[in-house]
Design a protein around this motif. Structure first.
Motif, PDB file in Angstrom:
ATOM      1  N   UNK A   7       0.854  -1.183   0.000  1.00 55.72           N
ATOM      2  CA  UNK A   7       0.000   0.000   0.000  1.00 55.72           C
ATOM      3  C   UNK A   7       0.893   1.238   0.000  1.00 55.72           C
ATOM      4  N   UNK A   8       0.601   2.195  -0.868  1.00 52.54           N
ATOM      5  CA  UNK A   8       1.408   3.407  -0.967  1.00 52.54           C
ATOM      6  C   UNK A   8       1.336   4.261   0.291  1.00 52.54           C
ATOM      7  N   UNK A  28      -6.123   9.286   2.699  1.00 51.36           N
ATOM      8  CA  UNK A  28      -5.017   9.832   3.479  1.00 51.36           C
ATOM      9  C   UNK A  28      -3.826  10.163   2.579  1.00 51.36           C
ATOM     10  N   UNK A  29      -3.529   9.281   1.627  1.00 49.99           N
ATOM     11  CA  UNK A  29      -2.417   9.490   0.700  1.00 49.99           C
ATOM     12  C   UNK A  29      -2.653  10.738  -0.144  1.00 49.99           C
ATOM     13  N   UNK A  30      -3.866  10.903  -0.644  1.00 54.23           N
ATOM     14  CA  UNK A  30      -4.193  12.072  -1.467  1.00 54.23           C
ATOM     15  C   UNK A  30      -4.054  13.345  -0.643  1.00 54.23           C
ATOM     16  N   UNK A  32      -2.098  13.819   1.956  1.00 58.43           N
ATOM     17  CA  UNK A  32      -0.658  14.040   2.163  1.00 58.43           C
ATOM     18  C   UNK A  32      -0.030  14.659   0.925  1.00 58.43           C
ATOM     19  N   UNK A  33      -0.360  14.106  -0.240  1.00 57.37           N
ATOM     20  CA  UNK A  33       0.208  14.619  -1.499  1.00 57.37           C
ATOM     21  C   UNK A  33      -0.196  16.075  -1.734  1.00 57.37           C
ATOM     22  N   UNK A  34      -1.457  16.406  -1.442  1.00 59.80           N
ATOM     23  CA  UNK A  34      -1.910  17.787  -1.612  1.00 59.80           C
ATOM     24  C   UNK A  34      -1.149  18.720  -0.681  1.00 59.80           C
ATOM     25  N   UNK A  35      -0.938  18.273   0.570  1.00 60.35           N
ATOM     26  CA  UNK A  35      -0.211  19.077   1.536  1.00 60.35           C
ATOM     27  C   UNK A  35       1.244  19.293   1.086  1.00 60.35           C
ATOM     28  N   UNK A  36       1.864  18.247   0.565  1.00 63.04           N
ATOM     29  CA  UNK A  36       3.237  18.352   0.075  1.00 63.04           C
ATOM     30  C   UNK A  36       3.314  19.284  -1.125  1.00 63.04           C
TER      31      UNK A  36
END
Length: 59
Positions: A7-8, A28-30, A32-36
């Protein structure tokens, strides 16, 4: 050992045709990516502003 992926988001073993273990992990991954990406844009903007000020003061 059978073929698998991880899992990514959380890293647990999942079937090879999956990307995430659950919708929760995907969300959660999406997030995190948006925050980064937002943080990277802010850093680029600050660098641009500093460069503009530097060039303006030297000119």
């Amino acid at each position: 050992m059978e073929k698998h992926r991880h899992c990514l988001n959380c890293g647990i073993s999942i079937p090879p045709d999956e990307t995430f273990c659950s919708e929760k992990c995907k969300d959660e991954y999406i997030k995190k990516r948006k925050r980064i990406m937002r943080a990277q844009l802010i850093v680029l903007f600050v660098i641009f502003v500093v460069l503009v000020i530097f060039v303006w003061l030297r000119g």
